[in-house]
Write an enzyme that holds these catalytic residues in place. Sequence first.
Site, mmCIF file in Angstrom:
data_model
loop_
_atom_site.group_PDB
_atom_site.id
_atom_site.type_symbol
_atom_site.label_atom_id
_atom_site.label_comp_id
_atom_site.label_asym_id
_atom_site.label_seq_id
_atom_site.Cartn_x
_atom_site.Cartn_y
_atom_site.Cartn_z
ATOM 1 N N ASP A 58 9.367 3.072 -0.261
ATOM 2 C CA ASP A 58 8.297 3.648 0.558
ATOM 3 C C ASP A 58 8.537 3.267 2.013
ATOM 4 O OD1 ASP A 58 6.060 4.471 1.850
ATOM 5 O OD2 ASP A 58 4.631 3.546 0.482
ATOM 6 N N TYR A 79 0.857 -1.180 0.000
ATOM 7 C CA TYR A 79 0.000 0.000 0.000
ATOM 8 C C TYR A 79 0.891 1.228 0.000
ATOM 9 C CZ TYR A 79 -3.415 3.506 1.581
ATOM 10 O OH TYR A 79 -4.216 4.608 1.688
ATOM 11 N N LYS A 93 4.358 8.953 8.887
ATOM 12 C CA LYS A 93 4.099 8.357 10.201
ATOM 13 C C LYS A 93 5.088 8.854 11.276
ATOM 14 C CE LYS A 93 1.034 4.978 8.376
ATOM 15 N NZ LYS A 93 1.034 4.134 7.183
#
Length: 424
Positions: A236, A141, A264
Amino acid sequence: MENRKLFERARSLMPGGVSSPVRAFKAVGGDPIIVSRAKGSRLWDVDGKEYIDYLMSWGPLILGHSNPKVVQAIKEQTEKGLSYGLTNVHEIELAQRVVSAMPSVEMVRFVSSGTEATMSAIRLARGYTGRKYVVKFEGCYHGHGDSLLVSAGSGVATLGIPGTPGVPEEIAKLTLVIPYNSVEALEEVFKRYGEDIACVIVEPVAGNMGVVLPKPGFLKSIREITRHYGALVICDEVITNFRLSKGGAQEYFGQDPDITCMGKIIGGGMPLGAYGGKREVMQKVAPEGPIYQAGTLSGNPLSMVAGIATLRELFELNPYKTLEELTKRLTSGISQILKEKGIPHRINQIASMFTVFFTEEEVYDYQSAKRSDTVLFGRFFRALLKEGVLIPPSQFEAWFLSTAHTQEDIDLTLERIQKALQSL
Ligand SMILES: *Cc1c(COP(=O)(O)O)cnc(C)c1O
């Protein structure tokens, strides 16, 4: 029950009653909880029930909820302005910290979410190479950008199909989806489309099909094959940055990507993402170069000071070894309990993140992850919630520990899981 009443009201006002789909608990059943507050390793719902939290806001809170140093930094900044729309000193400091910590990052651009980071990184890779195709791995994702919400077609090395209504076929076709950990598929896709591939985007440790580790040599193959064909590697690290080590997965595995996406933990709980990489590539970003990307709240001082305070505390504590030991204490405890109950399972763990898969077989890609018993996971989730243990409300997500979790928390968690399983 305040939870139920408030959630009904939420549902009449917001689609599904949530601001992000998985929060509705659809994958596990039962009523979602409405949060009233959280502190350290604990979270409370509006009915006053306390939970030991392993969701940890889906990853950002490696220092736990409302770490005093992070809170103090934000409080001080609120008196000095919330957003300027101009470069501020905190941006420069955070950029410096990111560049020193992440081995492959020489320049960085701040944005406001992980999604923005990956979307911008894809545009940069396409603009830099002048090519159109993006290769992504099934089950990874990368936020909800159109090019990245794409499913695998049937067979290896086929054009992607839209993963959701609203993404035109013409756009989905530009994304090539192949299985995670498959060097064979990677070679195949480059053989077919190599000259037109702008980049390969990869989660160096997948966290969004549950935790799935890269097989030895997988990340290295991506680097070699892209170099051969003149494509870029986008790593990522939205979950793994500052989670696996100070220098993220690229330090942990010795990976050397061209562009890195961050999010995050970098914002310590405030909205913040970033993308960065080799100077030569980053200099193509506007206004230094021609590839456009912008943001009104990008680099806002509140997110910057939260990020700085988080990284400062994290690098001072250097808790990675302790966190991993604590995590292993939890995973081996869970494994022991499940074994005694005769429940088939696999636990994939690295540093302070892991997933308990309810399957007997090794989980190394999306198809093997999908063999898990999601009905059993739903029952497991609800039983744990009832006992006061909050884990991600989906089989295909990661549990996270933080420096706020203590050995007592872990032991109490194991007691509660044991109790929860009696009623399963
Ligand atoms: C969470 C996540 C994103 C998206 O970040 P948001 O801040 O939710 O937009 C992208 N990539 C990975 C690997 C993620 O885990």
